[in-house]
Design a protein around this motif. Structure first.
Motif, mmCIF file in Angstrom:
data_model
loop_
_atom_site.group_PDB
_atom_site.id
_atom_site.type_symbol
_atom_site.label_atom_id
_atom_site.label_comp_id
_atom_site.label_asym_id
_atom_site.label_seq_id
_atom_site.Cartn_x
_atom_site.Cartn_y
_atom_site.Cartn_z
ATOM 1 N N LEU A 176 26.988 96.861 54.992
ATOM 2 C CA LEU A 176 26.944 96.090 53.731
ATOM 3 C C LEU A 176 25.825 95.071 53.723
ATOM 4 N N GLN A 177 25.671 94.359 54.829
ATOM 5 C CA GLN A 177 24.676 93.287 54.953
ATOM 6 C C GLN A 177 24.684 92.352 53.753
ATOM 7 N N GLY A 178 25.868 91.916 53.386
ATOM 8 C CA GLY A 178 25.986 90.915 52.335
ATOM 9 C C GLY A 178 25.878 91.451 50.927
ATOM 10 N N CYS A 179 25.906 92.762 50.755
ATOM 11 C CA CYS A 179 25.831 93.338 49.411
ATOM 12 C C CYS A 179 27.259 93.494 48.862
ATOM 13 N N GLN A 232 31.965 96.404 46.118
ATOM 14 C CA GLN A 232 33.058 96.524 45.148
ATOM 15 C C GLN A 232 32.876 97.757 44.269
ATOM 16 N N VAL A 233 31.627 98.018 43.857
ATOM 17 C CA VAL A 233 31.369 99.219 43.057
ATOM 18 C C VAL A 233 31.738 100.474 43.848
ATOM 19 N N LEU A 234 31.381 100.475 45.131
ATOM 20 C CA LEU A 234 31.674 101.644 45.975
ATOM 21 C C LEU A 234 33.179 101.795 46.205
ATOM 22 N N LEU A 235 33.867 100.680 46.419
ATOM 23 C CA LEU A 235 35.324 100.743 46.596
ATOM 24 C C LEU A 235 35.996 101.291 45.332
ATOM 25 N N ASN A 236 35.463 100.920 44.172
ATOM 26 C CA ASN A 236 36.002 101.464 42.921
ATOM 27 C C ASN A 236 35.778 102.976 42.836
ATOM 28 N N ARG A 237 34.614 103.407 43.311
ATOM 29 C CA ARG A 237 34.319 104.848 43.325
ATOM 30 C C ARG A 237 35.273 105.596 44.251
ATOM 31 N N ILE A 238 35.613 104.964 45.373
ATOM 32 C CA ILE A 238 36.567 105.577 46.310
ATOM 33 C C ILE A 238 37.932 105.708 45.640
ATOM 34 N N THR A 239 38.331 104.684 44.903
ATOM 35 C CA THR A 239 39.618 104.735 44.208
ATOM 36 C C THR A 239 39.635 105.849 43.160
ATOM 37 N N GLU A 240 38.480 106.061 42.501
ATOM 38 C CA GLU A 240 38.391 107.179 41.546
ATOM 39 C C GLU A 240 38.490 108.517 42.263
ATOM 40 N N ASP A 241 37.850 108.599 43.434
ATOM 41 C CA ASP A 241 37.817 109.850 44.197
ATOM 42 C C ASP A 241 39.189 110.165 44.794
ATOM 43 N N ALA A 242 39.905 109.133 45.218
ATOM 44 C CA ALA A 242 41.213 109.314 45.871
ATOM 45 C C ALA A 242 42.146 108.208 45.396
ATOM 46 N N ASN A 295 24.674 89.286 56.534
ATOM 47 C CA ASN A 295 23.301 88.894 56.893
ATOM 48 C C ASN A 295 22.241 89.722 56.172
ATOM 49 N N ARG A 296 21.170 89.029 55.804
ATOM 50 C CA ARG A 296 20.006 89.551 55.076
ATOM 51 C C ARG A 296 20.278 89.692 53.572
ATOM 52 N N GLY A 297 21.455 90.100 53.181
ATOM 53 C CA GLY A 297 21.746 90.332 51.774
ATOM 54 C C GLY A 297 22.131 89.063 51.044
ATOM 55 N N PRO A 298 22.443 89.181 49.733
ATOM 56 C CA PRO A 298 22.602 88.018 48.869
ATOM 57 C C PRO A 298 23.980 87.365 48.902
ATOM 58 N N ALA A 299 24.999 88.016 49.425
ATOM 59 C CA ALA A 299 26.368 87.502 49.249
ATOM 60 C C ALA A 299 27.213 87.762 50.494
ATOM 61 N N SER A 300 26.745 87.213 51.622
ATOM 62 C CA SER A 300 27.439 87.480 52.882
ATOM 63 C C SER A 300 28.837 86.876 52.907
ATOM 64 N N LEU A 301 28.969 85.655 52.382
ATOM 65 C CA LEU A 301 30.285 85.004 52.393
ATOM 66 C C LEU A 301 31.275 85.814 51.561
ATOM 67 N N ASP A 302 30.845 86.228 50.390
ATOM 68 C CA ASP A 302 31.703 87.016 49.513
ATOM 69 C C ASP A 302 32.067 88.347 50.165
ATOM 70 N N VAL A 333 36.221 91.801 52.513
ATOM 71 C CA VAL A 333 36.662 92.808 53.487
ATOM 72 C C VAL A 333 37.823 92.262 54.322
ATOM 73 N N MET A 334 37.763 90.983 54.680
ATOM 74 C CA MET A 334 38.875 90.392 55.422
ATOM 75 C C MET A 334 40.158 90.453 54.597
ATOM 76 N N ALA A 335 40.079 90.082 53.331
ATOM 77 C CA ALA A 335 41.277 90.099 52.483
ATOM 78 C C ALA A 335 41.820 91.523 52.333
ATOM 79 N N LEU A 336 40.910 92.476 52.126
ATOM 80 C CA LEU A 336 41.338 93.879 52.014
ATOM 81 C C LEU A 336 42.024 94.346 53.283
ATOM 82 N N SER A 337 41.459 93.967 54.423
ATOM 83 C CA SER A 337 42.000 94.393 55.705
ATOM 84 C C SER A 337 43.382 93.802 55.937
ATOM 85 N N ILE A 338 43.517 92.510 55.691
ATOM 86 C CA ILE A 338 44.800 91.837 55.916
ATOM 87 C C ILE A 338 45.843 92.355 54.912
#
Ligand SMILES: [Mn+2]
Length: 280
Positions: free
Chosen positions: A9-12, A17-27, A41-48, A53-58
């Motif tokens: 992801l590197q902060g993207c 979120q767009v990809l996770l939505n696509r996964i939900t459409e696929d399955a 790191n390197r990308g625009p939204a590392s904290l987000d 991902v932490m919230a999804l995992s928990i």
């Protein structure tokens, strides 16, 4: 339940979120989802990205999980003072966040390798002398160090390019460093499994060298074992028989990719060029 692996992801966070939505459409319904490391790191939204991902995992009870990549380990090392931040880092918003301690605690309990849907998932690579069971056992040695009371001391000694080859007789920090370097940094090695750490921006081994992509080493013990990795954006998407490489360079203006490990469905999201290639 289908299993999906998602590349670096590197902060993207938005593209994730767009990809996770696509996964939900696929399955529709719950899916097993493994991020192959370098969430930040390197990308625009590392904290987000890290928070999501932490919230999804928990919230999923671990059905969604993330491997540790080199950038994730770097964040752990910087957060605990074991490593200096580097100029190209975009980690300040995480380090200043009110929930930084919780994010770091979650991150340092993430795995170095996962078996899912018959595939072995690692961030970077595996050495030719290791089979899948060995990789899981060695990953657990590093996980124990990261989760144990001496994790800061471990991170302070983790960096270094030696030893550059596996030897079963390695012990202590040299052993752990060799495992970390293979699982989170390696792209190229020799037929004997001597790791190279110089070539980062090339898709191939340098002409005339005895190096090769780790997954092209003849007779490696994971041959025949499905393997998923990320980390090598210059190489881009790899979809071979038993080998799936998922770092398609989202932060560099490429794509964020996911593959369903059950049926090899490829899902991709286009990404803006957040960083110019060459900044590491
Ligand atoms: Mn990486």
């Amino acid at each position: 339940m289908k299993t999906y692996a998602i590349g670096d992801l590197q902060g993207c966070a938005h593209e994730a979120q767009v990809l996770l939505n696509r996964i939900t459409e696929d399955a529709p319904g719950p899916a097993r989802i493994v991020f192959v490391g370098d969430l930040i790191n390197r990308g625009p939204a590392s904290l987000d990205a890290l928070r999501r991902v932490m919230a999804l995992s928990i919230d999923s009870g671990g059905r969604v999980d993330a491997l540790l990549g080199n950038h994730d380990l770097h964040l752990l090392a910087v957060a605990c003072g074991a490593q200096q931040r580097s100029r190209s880092d975009t980690l300040d918003e995480i380090l200043a966040a009110p929930d930084c301690d919780a994010l770091i605690a979650w991150l340092r309990h993430r795995p170095m390798a996962i078996m899912a849907a018959g595939h072995l998932l690692v961030h970077a690579g595996v050495l030719p002398q290791w089979d899948a069971a060995k990789v899981m056992a060695l990953a657990a040695e590093v996980e124990a160090a990261l989760r144990g009371p001496d994790w800061v001391a471990f991170l302070a000694q983790m960096y270094g390019n030696t030893p550059d080859r596996w030897d079963e007789s390695l012990t202590g920090i040299a052993r752990l460093r060799c495992i970390v370097n293979a699982l989170t940094r390696m792209r190229l090695c020799t037929a004997d499994g001597v790791m190279d750490f110089k070539e980062k921006e090339s898709a191939h081994a340098p002409a005339g060298s005895n190096l090769m992509p780790w997954f092209e080493v003849p007779g490696r013990l994971t041959q025949g074992q499905g393997i998923v990795f990320g980390h090598w954006s210059a190489r881009g998407l790899v979809l071979q028989d038993g080998v799936i490489g998922l770092d398609s360079g989202c932060v560099w203006g490429g794509k964020l990719s996911a593959v369903c490990l059950d049926d090899r469905t490829l899902l991709e999201v286009d990404c803006p060029e957040y960083q110019k290639p060459g900044k590491g």
